[in-house]
Design a protein around this motif. Structure first.
Motif, PDB file in Angstrom:
ATOM      1  N   ASN A 153       1.052  -9.314  12.597  1.00 45.83           N
ATOM      2  CA  ASN A 153      -0.184 -10.052  12.285  1.00 45.83           C
ATOM      3  C   ASN A 153       0.021 -11.072  11.170  1.00 45.83           C
ATOM      4  O   ASN A 153      -0.831 -11.226  10.289  1.00 45.83           O
ATOM      5  CB  ASN A 153      -1.304  -9.070  11.893  1.00 45.83           C
ATOM      6  N   SER A 154       1.142 -11.775  11.231  1.00 44.65           N
ATOM      7  CA  SER A 154       1.480 -12.683  10.134  1.00 44.65           C
ATOM      8  C   SER A 154       1.399 -14.137  10.584  1.00 44.65           C
ATOM      9  O   SER A 154       0.345 -14.600  11.005  1.00 44.65           O
ATOM     10  CB  SER A 154       2.866 -12.343   9.587  1.00 44.65           C
ATOM     11  N   ARG A 155       2.495 -14.885  10.520  1.00 45.86           N
ATOM     12  CA  ARG A 155       2.497 -16.284  10.942  1.00 45.86           C
ATOM     13  C   ARG A 155       3.878 -16.665  11.436  1.00 45.86           C
ATOM     14  O   ARG A 155       4.876 -16.033  11.068  1.00 45.86           O
ATOM     15  CB  ARG A 155       2.062 -17.210   9.805  1.00 45.86           C
ATOM     16  N   SER A 156       3.928 -17.722  12.247  1.00 46.94           N
ATOM     17  CA  SER A 156       5.175 -18.105  12.899  1.00 46.94           C
ATOM     18  C   SER A 156       5.277 -19.611  13.047  1.00 46.94           C
ATOM     19  O   SER A 156       4.266 -20.323  13.034  1.00 46.94           O
ATOM     20  CB  SER A 156       5.275 -17.467  14.298  1.00 46.94           C
ATOM     21  N   ILE A 157       6.506 -20.075  13.198  1.00 48.34           N
ATOM     22  CA  ILE A 157       6.805 -21.459  13.543  1.00 48.34           C
ATOM     23  C   ILE A 157       7.675 -21.421  14.797  1.00 48.34           C
ATOM     24  O   ILE A 157       8.648 -20.672  14.855  1.00 48.34           O
ATOM     25  CB  ILE A 157       7.563 -22.187  12.421  1.00 48.34           C
TER      26      ILE A 157
END
Length: 315
Positions: free
Chosen positions: A150-154
């Motif tokens: 549940n974090s963030r990505s590129i």
């Protein structure tokens, strides 16, 4: 080198068209237009005999391999280097169950003999965990996320000839793997543990999510399989009756639009360190009547250097 890659991709496309490929799905329908790898995999079952034909010792630090894509005579291997491990919180902090830790994301380019050709660093700041990769015929797709759910990505692409890295889009969630659908130009992805499935358009706009209907394995690495399908590999950590850990590995052919399982089989192959062969990255290729599987199931520190296994089967 670029010409070899173009010829290889063209040959696969021609073979797919001229062979009139088809596979029987679990619903009884017939699929036409699968890649040769997916067509061959659709005939694999628990009785299929896999023979190990090669084991390459990679003589450079490989850390924790995540995704693998075959591009002509090159192998692209994504991996996460842990500098400072994440730490679990006693209770969630700002919605997260653990700290970000510190690390570095890599995409290693190696030849078919295991020699390192290039180390491409990907990610930024706390976004350092590469996932499962996919080659769309012209570029390699690589998601990089924070090492927590549940974090963030590129999501990046990498030019396989120049090694130029380009940011494509960002997502406010952990993206553990992506696949580029050649038919729709959409990008599909999986979340932490592959419990959620994403779909983006070609510009990276999120079109929707859905729950993964399969609880057999957590998908670790997927590749496009033709006609709106993907081939995925992964593992589930279980326990025996006496509490000892056991890894159940497997591979699955799934529908990108509906997430339906077309065909799946467990993996009965294990590594030098005792891991399921599908624990980390897996890539498949078809060579005539031979289905070839590349796998790097062990982490670099587990066997004094990652081993790249190559198996062949005639399903």
């Amino acid at each position: 080198m670029k010409m070899k890659r173009i010829l290889a991709v063209t040959a696969i496309a021609v073979a797919t068209l001229t062979a009139g490929t088809s596979a029987v799905a679990t619903s009884g329908q017939t699929l036409k237009g699968l890649t040769p790898e997916a067509e061959a995999f659709s005939k694999v079952d628990r009785n299929t005999q896999w023979q190990q034909v090669q084991k390459l010792k990679l003589d450079f630090p490989t850390f924790h391999p995540q995704g693998m894509s075959l591009v002509g005579d090159k192998i692209f291997l994504s991996s996460v280097e842990i500098i400072e491990p994440t730490v679990r919180y006693p209770s969630p902090v700002d919605g997260y169950d653990r700290s970000t830790g510190k690390g570095r994301g890599h995409v290693f380019v190696i030849d078919r003999q295991g020699k390192l050709l290039k180390d491409i660093v990907v990610g930024e700041d706390t976004v350092y965990h590469p996932g499962g990769t996919d080659f769309d015929g012209s570029k390699l797709w690589v998601p990089v996320a924070e090492y927590r759910p549940n974090s963030r990505s590129i999501v990046y692409t990498v030019d396989p000839d120049t090694y130029e890295v380009k940011e494509e889009f960002r997502q406010s969630d952990h993206v553990g793997g992506v696949v580029a659908d050649r038919k729709t130009n959409r990008i599909s992805g999986v979340s932490w543990g592959s419990r959620k499935l994403f779909t983006w358009n070609g510009e990276g706009r999120l079109l929707g999510t859905q729950a993964n209907p399969s609880h057999f394995i957590d998908y670790q690495d997927c590749e496009y399989a033709g006609v709106g399908h993907q081939l995925c590999s992964g593992v589930t950590n279980l326990k025996t009756a006496d509490g000892k850990p056991f890894q159940l590995g497997g591979l699955a052919l799934t529908d990108l639009a509906t997430a339906d399982i077309v065909h799946e089989v467990p993996s009965q192959l294990f590594s030098t360190a005792g891991h399921s062969m599908t624990r980390n990255p897996v890539a498949l290729e078809s060579d005539g009547d031979v289905l070839r599987m590349f796998a790097a199931p062990d982490d670099g520190e587990e066997v004094a250097g990652t081993e790249l296994f190559v198996f062949e089967a005639r399903p």
